[in-house]
Design a protein around this motif. Sequence first.
Motif, short mmCIF file in Angstrom:
data_model
loop_
_atom_site.label_atom_id
_atom_site.label_comp_id
_atom_site.label_asym_id
_atom_site.label_seq_id
_atom_site.Cartn_x
_atom_site.Cartn_y
_atom_site.Cartn_z
N ALA A 113 0.83 -1.20 0.00
CA ALA A 113 0.00 0.00 0.00
C ALA A 113 0.86 1.24 0.00
CB ALA A 113 -0.93 0.00 1.21
N ARG A 114 0.41 2.27 -0.69
CA ARG A 114 1.13 3.53 -0.72
C ARG A 114 0.73 4.35 0.50
NH1 ARG A 114 0.23 1.71 -5.66
NH2 ARG A 114 1.84 1.99 -7.24
N LYS A 115 1.70 4.86 1.24
CA LYS A 115 1.44 5.51 2.52
C LYS A 115 1.40 7.04 2.44
CE LYS A 115 1.35 1.61 4.81
NZ LYS A 115 0.09 1.11 5.39
N LYS A 171 0.58 10.76 2.03
CA LYS A 171 -0.65 11.54 2.00
C LYS A 171 -0.35 12.90 1.38
CE LYS A 171 -3.06 9.49 5.95
NZ LYS A 171 -3.73 9.77 7.23
N GLU A 228 -7.10 -0.66 -6.78
CA GLU A 228 -6.18 -0.22 -5.72
C GLU A 228 -6.96 0.26 -4.49
OE1 GLU A 228 -2.41 0.61 -4.00
OE2 GLU A 228 -2.95 -0.51 -5.82
N TYR A 229 -8.05 0.97 -4.73
CA TYR A 229 -8.88 1.47 -3.62
C TYR A 229 -9.45 0.31 -2.81
CZ TYR A 229 -12.82 3.69 -1.24
OH TYR A 229 -13.71 4.12 -0.29
N HIS A 289 -6.25 -1.53 -1.03
CA HIS A 289 -5.35 -0.82 -0.11
C HIS A 289 -5.91 0.48 0.45
CE1 HIS A 289 -2.30 -3.71 -1.13
NE2 HIS A 289 -2.39 -3.42 -2.43
N ASP A 320 -6.05 6.42 0.44
CA ASP A 320 -4.78 7.13 0.30
C ASP A 320 -3.89 6.49 -0.76
OD1 ASP A 320 -5.55 8.91 2.22
OD2 ASP A 320 -4.43 7.97 3.85
N SER A 321 -3.87 5.17 -0.75
CA SER A 321 -3.06 4.47 -1.73
C SER A 321 -3.60 4.68 -3.14
CB SER A 321 -3.01 2.98 -1.40
OG SER A 321 -2.16 2.28 -2.28
N GLU A 351 -2.65 8.15 -4.35
CA GLU A 351 -1.24 8.20 -4.71
C GLU A 351 -0.99 7.55 -6.07
OE1 GLU A 351 2.52 9.63 -4.12
OE2 GLU A 351 0.73 9.96 -2.90
#
Length: 375
Positions: free
Chosen positions: A2-4, A6, A63-64, A67, A70-71, A74
């Motif tokens: 996951a992309r962190k 923000k 992706e939503y 993860h 936020d991910s 991104e």
Amino acid sequence: MARKTKRKKSENMQTTKNFKNIVINNTPLIDVRAEVEFNKGAFLNAVNIPIMDNLERHVIGIEYKQHGNDSAVELGHELVSGQLRETRICKWVDFINNNPTAIIYCFRGGQRSKIAQSWIEKRLGRQIERLEGGYKAFRHYLMENLQPQYAPQHIMILGGYTGTGKTKLLAEFSATVDLEKLANHRGSSFGRHIDPQPSQINFENNLAYAMIQNKYKNYKYMLLEDEGRHIGTNFIPTDLAAHFANGKLIILQEDIETRVNITHSEYVIEAQKEYCDALDPDIGLYEWAKYIMSSIDRLKKRLGGLATQNLINSFNAAFSKQLIFGQTDMHKDWIKMLLIDYYDPMYKYQLKNTSKKIIFMGNTNEVRNFLKGEL
């Protein structure tokens, strides 16, 4: 993984929920949803310039789900970056430069339109408005205005036998809401245009626009043509159709020869031109003929086999003569048969059983003068 990261949310971004003014002023709109969303339903005066194409939207949706938000945001910034992002910003800015009052929106007025708004404002050096609540909120407002209690309350309906020229007469009056134009259909068994009808959602949106504009121009009456609930594949919502049925009815009367000439002009001359302009002229003429033949065939159950075959024979003779001599007058023979054998009995039955109050009957000049006096 996951992309962190923000991203900081933009502050003090202008929004509007003045839906009435958007409708009344025909405000230009920028729809940044993906094309697949736009095609399901859109608004008048809206242009689709997506922030993400269909594939990008699909990937970010996955992706939503996997993860979180936020991910997904991104990933969206990664996918729509560099020259691709620049191209999309330029398209938005070009439209706004040509339409300075344009308002931007996405489905719920959320992240996609906020991101696009921030990019545009950075490029323009000024603020633009975003539609609060997006497509969903505006659509709700429009559907609410299709409820009888919010619709114009005083309605006049122009009826009459097929071919009397109702649509053209109503076009002379600005208080008219042209249901056939909104549905892109002539409202009869032979009424299809070569261009497709709008989706039901778009028909409803466009009808709401027309009714709101009529309501706030404070006309004494809203003028409509006497239509069934269905106009081709589009249909008027049930409660609204019942509201229309309470309108005052005016009957336009013309002799059969006048009606044949009007029908010939619309369903032969104008329709053939439409087909030939859209297609190769020779192909267009034959496509028009195929459509008329298929329309006649659909009447077989009501007309009976013999009457249907007589119509087909008359049409074939007229079309053959047109191909040889370039004349269309013989089409008036089958048109007259169609009016007398099909449309007239059907309308007589409808008129006999109507619940509408008939307040006036007359020819075109008489009805025109009556409407001028009433409006």
